[in-house]
Design a protein around this motif. Structure first.
Motif, PDB file in Angstrom:
ATOM      1  N   VAL A 132       0.843  -1.204   0.000  1.00  0.00           N
ATOM      2  CA  VAL A 132       0.000   0.000   0.000  1.00  0.00           C
ATOM      3  C   VAL A 132       0.878   1.255   0.000  1.00  0.00           C
ATOM      4  O   VAL A 132       0.564   2.244  -0.660  1.00  0.00           O
ATOM      5  N   THR A 133       1.993   1.197   0.718  1.00  0.00           N
ATOM      6  CA  THR A 133       2.931   2.321   0.724  1.00  0.00           C
ATOM      7  C   THR A 133       3.462   2.563  -0.680  1.00  0.00           C
ATOM      8  O   THR A 133       3.582   3.718  -1.110  1.00  0.00           O
ATOM      9  N   ILE A 134       3.757   1.509  -1.396  1.00  0.00           N
ATOM     10  CA  ILE A 134       4.278   1.655  -2.752  1.00  0.00           C
ATOM     11  C   ILE A 134       3.212   2.233  -3.678  1.00  0.00           C
ATOM     12  O   ILE A 134       3.503   3.117  -4.494  1.00  0.00           O
ATOM     13  N   LEU A 135       1.975   1.771  -3.544  1.00  0.00           N
ATOM     14  CA  LEU A 135       0.906   2.315  -4.380  1.00  0.00           C
ATOM     15  C   LEU A 135       0.675   3.792  -4.101  1.00  0.00           C
ATOM     16  O   LEU A 135       0.499   4.597  -5.027  1.00  0.00           O
ATOM     17  N   VAL A 136       0.680   4.177  -2.822  1.00  0.00           N
ATOM     18  CA  VAL A 136       0.514   5.595  -2.469  1.00  0.00           C
ATOM     19  C   VAL A 136       1.692   6.411  -2.996  1.00  0.00           C
ATOM     20  O   VAL A 136       1.507   7.515  -3.521  1.00  0.00           O
ATOM     21  N   ALA A 137       2.894   5.859  -2.881  1.00  0.00           N
ATOM     22  CA  ALA A 137       4.076   6.559  -3.400  1.00  0.00           C
ATOM     23  C   ALA A 137       3.999   6.726  -4.912  1.00  0.00           C
ATOM     24  O   ALA A 137       4.346   7.785  -5.444  1.00  0.00           O
ATOM     25  N   LEU A 138       3.540   5.685  -5.619  1.00  0.00           N
ATOM     26  CA  LEU A 138       3.378   5.783  -7.073  1.00  0.00           C
ATOM     27  C   LEU A 138       2.397   6.884  -7.438  1.00  0.00           C
ATOM     28  O   LEU A 138       2.644   7.674  -8.359  1.00  0.00           O
ATOM     29  N   MET A 139       1.293   6.975  -6.711  1.00  0.00           N
ATOM     30  CA  MET A 139       0.313   8.028  -6.992  1.00  0.00           C
ATOM     31  C   MET A 139       0.883   9.413  -6.675  1.00  0.00           C
ATOM     32  O   MET A 139       0.750  10.333  -7.476  1.00  0.00           O
ATOM     33  N   PHE A 140       1.524   9.537  -5.512  1.00  0.00           N
ATOM     34  CA  PHE A 140       2.045  10.844  -5.097  1.00  0.00           C
ATOM     35  C   PHE A 140       3.138  11.332  -6.036  1.00  0.00           C
ATOM     36  O   PHE A 140       3.069  12.440  -6.572  1.00  0.00           O
ATOM     37  N   TRP A 141       4.180  10.506  -6.252  1.00  0.00           N
ATOM     38  CA  TRP A 141       5.292  10.935  -7.090  1.00  0.00           C
ATOM     39  C   TRP A 141       4.872  11.046  -8.551  1.00  0.00           C
ATOM     40  O   TRP A 141       5.420  11.852  -9.300  1.00  0.00           O
ATOM     41  N   GLY A 142       3.866  10.261  -8.963  1.00  0.00           N
ATOM     42  CA  GLY A 142       3.338  10.396 -10.311  1.00  0.00           C
ATOM     43  C   GLY A 142       2.654  11.739 -10.515  1.00  0.00           C
ATOM     44  O   GLY A 142       2.786  12.360 -11.573  1.00  0.00           O
ATOM     45  N   MET A 143       1.935  12.197  -9.494  1.00  0.00           N
ATOM     46  CA  MET A 143       1.300  13.515  -9.588  1.00  0.00           C
ATOM     47  C   MET A 143       2.336  14.629  -9.545  1.00  0.00           C
ATOM     48  O   MET A 143       2.183  15.655 -10.203  1.00  0.00           O
TER      49      MET A 143
END
Length: 89
Positions: A24-35
């Motif tokens: 879940v941390t990786i998914l949130v990081a992907l969304m955050f850094w992707g934005m």
């Protein structure tokens, strides 16, 4: 369908195991850094988040945040240990 399962379930699990980060941390990081940085941010999301977790783990006051990022919940582990001790008595 296969790509969705691979991208949303299997890959975060593999990346999380190798970097000591919860999926879940990786998914949130992907969304955050992707934005923040777009496609480049998505490529850098896991290494940047892993480095951030390592830094947080080295400081005593932020260690609980690093444990949370790794999927370890110290409060739940303590209550489980107390329950195990109570049931053993």
């Amino acid at each position: 369908m296969i790509q969705a399962i691979s991208g949303n379930i299997i890959e975060p699990q593999i990346m999380g195991d190798s970097s000591d980060l919860h999926p879940v941390t990786i998914l949130v990081a992907l969304m955050f850094w992707g934005m923040m940085w777009g496609i480049i941010g998505m490529f850098l999301a896991t290494p940047v988040t892993a480095a951030l977790k390592i830094l947080l783990q080295r400081i005593e006051s932020t260690k609980p945040i690093a444990d949370l990022m790794a999927g370890r919940f110290p409060e739940l582990e303590k209550s489980d240990q107390v329950t195990a001790v109570d049931s053993a008595q």
